[in-house]
Motif scaffolding. Structure first.
Motif, PDB file in Angstrom:
ATOM      1  N   VAL A  10       0.921  -1.168   0.010  1.00 22.83           N
ATOM      2  CA  VAL A  10      -0.070   0.011  -0.021  1.00 22.83           C
ATOM      3  C   VAL A  10       0.697   1.175  -0.002  1.00 22.83           C
ATOM      4  O   VAL A  10       1.615   1.355   0.836  1.00 22.83           O
ATOM      5  N   GLU A  11       0.535   2.217  -0.945  1.00 27.61           N
ATOM      6  CA  GLU A  11       1.568   3.373  -1.031  1.00 27.61           C
ATOM      7  C   GLU A  11       0.816   4.135   0.230  1.00 27.61           C
ATOM      8  O   GLU A  11      -0.232   4.339   0.573  1.00 27.61           O
ATOM      9  N   PRO A  12       1.768   4.886   0.854  1.00 28.00           N
ATOM     10  CA  PRO A  12       1.304   5.787   2.109  1.00 28.00           C
ATOM     11  C   PRO A  12       0.420   6.985   1.763  1.00 28.00           C
ATOM     12  O   PRO A  12       0.894   7.616   0.506  1.00 28.00           O
ATOM     13  N   LEU A  13      -0.222   7.359   2.400  1.00 25.32           N
ATOM     14  CA  LEU A  13      -1.089   8.370   2.389  1.00 25.32           C
ATOM     15  C   LEU A  13      -0.455   9.919   2.223  1.00 25.32           C
ATOM     16  O   LEU A  13      -0.640  10.862   1.660  1.00 25.32           O
ATOM     17  N   ALA A  14       0.483   9.733   3.255  1.00 29.34           N
ATOM     18  CA  ALA A  14       1.333  10.860   3.650  1.00 29.34           C
ATOM     19  C   ALA A  14       2.674  10.442   4.151  1.00 29.34           C
ATOM     20  O   ALA A  14       2.859   9.402   4.889  1.00 29.34           O
ATOM     21  N   VAL A  15       3.747  11.199   3.934  1.00 30.15           N
ATOM     22  CA  VAL A  15       5.004  10.984   4.577  1.00 30.15           C
ATOM     23  C   VAL A  15       5.622  12.235   5.405  1.00 30.15           C
ATOM     24  O   VAL A  15       4.871  13.353   5.382  1.00 30.15           O
ATOM     25  N   ARG A  16       6.455  11.941   6.530  1.00 35.01           N
ATOM     26  CA  ARG A  16       7.074  13.086   7.030  1.00 35.01           C
ATOM     27  C   ARG A  16       7.833  13.851   6.157  1.00 35.01           C
ATOM     28  O   ARG A  16       8.371  13.494   5.151  1.00 35.01           O
ATOM     29  N   ARG A  47       2.624  16.046  17.268  1.00 39.27           N
ATOM     30  CA  ARG A  47       3.972  16.673  16.932  1.00 39.27           C
ATOM     31  C   ARG A  47       4.633  16.571  15.546  1.00 39.27           C
ATOM     32  O   ARG A  47       5.429  16.968  15.394  1.00 39.27           O
ATOM     33  N   SER A  48       3.765  15.497  14.601  1.00 41.77           N
ATOM     34  CA  SER A  48       4.400  14.959  13.326  1.00 41.77           C
ATOM     35  C   SER A  48       3.626  15.958  12.411  1.00 41.77           C
ATOM     36  O   SER A  48       2.547  16.462  12.482  1.00 41.77           O
ATOM     37  N   THR A  49       4.645  16.395  11.572  1.00 39.44           N
ATOM     38  CA  THR A  49       3.983  16.935  10.114  1.00 39.44           C
ATOM     39  C   THR A  49       4.224  16.276   9.152  1.00 39.44           C
ATOM     40  O   THR A  49       5.373  15.623   8.980  1.00 39.44           O
ATOM     41  N   LEU A  50       3.016  16.053   8.576  1.00 42.92           N
ATOM     42  CA  LEU A  50       2.904  14.960   7.437  1.00 42.92           C
ATOM     43  C   LEU A  50       2.555  15.688   6.127  1.00 42.92           C
ATOM     44  O   LEU A  50       1.952  16.915   6.216  1.00 42.92           O
ATOM     45  N   VAL A  51       3.119  15.238   4.982  1.00 40.65           N
ATOM     46  CA  VAL A  51       2.899  15.849   3.834  1.00 40.65           C
ATOM     47  C   VAL A  51       2.006  14.759   2.719  1.00 40.65           C
ATOM     48  O   VAL A  51       2.692  13.566   2.562  1.00 40.65           O
ATOM     49  N   PRO A  52       0.931  15.101   2.378  1.00 46.03           N
ATOM     50  CA  PRO A  52       0.238  14.081   1.579  1.00 46.03           C
ATOM     51  C   PRO A  52       0.630  13.824   0.442  1.00 46.03           C
ATOM     52  O   PRO A  52       1.221  14.780  -0.406  1.00 46.03           O
ATOM     53  N   MET A  53       0.727  12.499  -0.047  1.00 42.45           N
ATOM     54  CA  MET A  53       1.565  12.040  -1.267  1.00 42.45           C
ATOM     55  C   MET A  53       0.857  12.863  -2.478  1.00 42.45           C
ATOM     56  O   MET A  53       1.272  13.269  -3.580  1.00 42.45           O
ATOM     57  N   ASP A  54      -0.576  13.053  -2.388  1.00 41.10           N
ATOM     58  CA  ASP A  54      -1.224  13.506  -3.601  1.00 41.10           C
ATOM     59  C   ASP A  54      -0.575  15.130  -3.658  1.00 41.10           C
ATOM     60  O   ASP A  54      -0.751  15.734  -4.853  1.00 41.10           O
ATOM     61  N   SER A  55      -0.301  16.030  -2.635  1.00 45.56           N
ATOM     62  CA  SER A  55       0.212  17.040  -2.619  1.00 45.56           C
ATOM     63  C   SER A  55       1.455  17.150  -3.180  1.00 45.56           C
ATOM     64  O   SER A  55       1.674  18.105  -4.081  1.00 45.56           O
TER      65      SER A  55
END
Length: 71
Positions: A10-16, A47-55
């Motif tokens: 499964v591709e992650p929805l968001a990454v750090r 405390r985590s900042t995530l960047v959505p993969m679609d972004s």
């Protein structure tokens, strides 16, 4: 132990942030600049900042140029 199949991955929805910067081939500081400018979305969860993969994908897609303009 069960062996994973391609369809099980499964591709992650968001990454750090560090991984997002690495995926784009830029530094974390530059990534934060794009986030501050609103060009890349970031989501704060605790405390985590995530960047959505679609972004990330939309960011790259918006900057693509036709082959003839790359030369």
């Amino acid at each position: 132990m069960k062996k994973l199949r391609v369809e099980d991955r499964v591709e992650p929805l968001a990454v750090r942030i560090p991984l997002a910067a690495q995926m784009l081939g830029i530094g974390k500081s530059k990534l934060y600049e794009f986030i501050a400018a609103g060009e890349i979305e970031a989501i704060k969860i605790g405390r985590s900042t995530l960047v959505p993969m679609d972004s990330l994908k939309m960011f790259l897609f918006a900057r693509r140029r036709p082959k003839d303009r790359l030369e």
